[in-house]
Design a protein around this motif. Sequence first.
Motif, PDB file in Angstrom:
ATOM      1  N   GLY A  21     -17.325  -6.173  63.579  1.00  0.00           N
ATOM      2  CA  GLY A  21     -17.121  -5.754  64.966  1.00  0.00           C
ATOM      3  C   GLY A  21     -15.983  -6.488  65.640  1.00  0.00           C
ATOM      4  N   TYR A  24     -12.239  -4.978  64.873  1.00  0.00           N
ATOM      5  CA  TYR A  24     -11.738  -3.755  65.511  1.00  0.00           C
ATOM      6  C   TYR A  24     -10.893  -4.023  66.758  1.00  0.00           C
ATOM      7  N   ALA A  48     -10.417   3.662  73.603  1.00  0.00           N
ATOM      8  CA  ALA A  48     -10.989   3.403  72.286  1.00  0.00           C
ATOM      9  C   ALA A  48     -12.149   2.413  72.369  1.00  0.00           C
ATOM     10  N   LEU A  49     -11.982   1.348  73.147  1.00  0.00           N
ATOM     11  CA  LEU A  49     -13.049   0.353  73.281  1.00  0.00           C
ATOM     12  C   LEU A  49     -14.270   0.948  73.976  1.00  0.00           C
ATOM     13  N   GLU A  51     -15.172   4.140  74.044  1.00  0.00           N
ATOM     14  CA  GLU A  51     -15.836   5.114  73.173  1.00  0.00           C
ATOM     15  C   GLU A  51     -16.618   4.422  72.061  1.00  0.00           C
ATOM     16  N   ARG A  52     -16.044   3.380  71.471  1.00  0.00           N
ATOM     17  CA  ARG A  52     -16.768   2.648  70.417  1.00  0.00           C
ATOM     18  C   ARG A  52     -18.013   1.985  70.993  1.00  0.00           C
ATOM     19  N   GLN A  55     -20.639   4.611  71.254  1.00  0.00           N
ATOM     20  CA  GLN A  55     -21.164   4.917  69.924  1.00  0.00           C
ATOM     21  C   GLN A  55     -22.169   3.863  69.467  1.00  0.00           C
ATOM     22  N   LEU A  56     -21.869   2.591  69.753  1.00  0.00           N
ATOM     23  CA  LEU A  56     -22.794   1.519  69.392  1.00  0.00           C
ATOM     24  C   LEU A  56     -24.073   1.596  70.217  1.00  0.00           C
ATOM     25  N   TYR A  88     -17.832  -4.786  73.528  1.00  0.00           N
ATOM     26  CA  TYR A  88     -16.822  -3.734  73.637  1.00  0.00           C
ATOM     27  C   TYR A  88     -16.716  -3.214  75.069  1.00  0.00           C
ATOM     28  N   HIS A  92     -13.473  -3.353  77.294  1.00  0.00           N
ATOM     29  CA  HIS A  92     -13.051  -2.104  77.947  1.00  0.00           C
ATOM     30  C   HIS A  92     -12.791  -2.362  79.430  1.00  0.00           C
TER      31      HIS A  92
END
Length: 199
Positions: A21, A24, A48-49, A51-52, A55-56, A88, A92
């Motif tokens: 993690g 990334y 990107a941060l 969205e990841r 997802q997590l 993240y 972000h």
Amino acid sequence: MIDRINLALRKLPPWLLYLLGGIYPAWLLYLGVNGGLGPDPVKAMEHALGERALQLVILGLAVTPLRRLTGLNLLKFRRAIGLLAFSYVTLHLLVWLVLDVQILSQILRDIAKRPYITIGMAGFILMVPLALTSNNWSVHRLGRRWRRLHLLTYPAALLGGVHYVMLVKGFQIEPLIYLAMIIGLLGLRLPGASRRRLV
């Protein structure tokens, strides 16, 4: 097949997830510095941060349903997944604060007047006590209150999904899919959704 996967997962230490993690964001920073994130690297990194992180969050919500419905056991990684999601989200937010807006008065104005930012900040605030108490000391210290506190995961996840839907311009299916997955995973936790309530 599931037993083999679970056996392999038991051999993996949670710190490996933290290591992966951490790579990334460093990779995103490298791409941004070297022109690999397009004409607006700050916005690309910010997106990107975020969205990841979402997802997590979804993966964290899916841990218990996956175990109950398929037998796949990811419980030993749930804390790492949650802390990575918070990390993240924090990055972000920092990219938005430090690299994007930068002006304090504008930041405060955006938080107050832009609903998607207000909702995103509310979700982040709910995640702070979750991250601070994601340790063995807090679990033992708080006892049953720890489980009640960590129910904040659910509204935080929902706010994150709504934030993403409101953030994008025009009709885009991807944010709606994320929100639908969050609502579906939360729905599995409602009384009567399964023979055994998911917690």
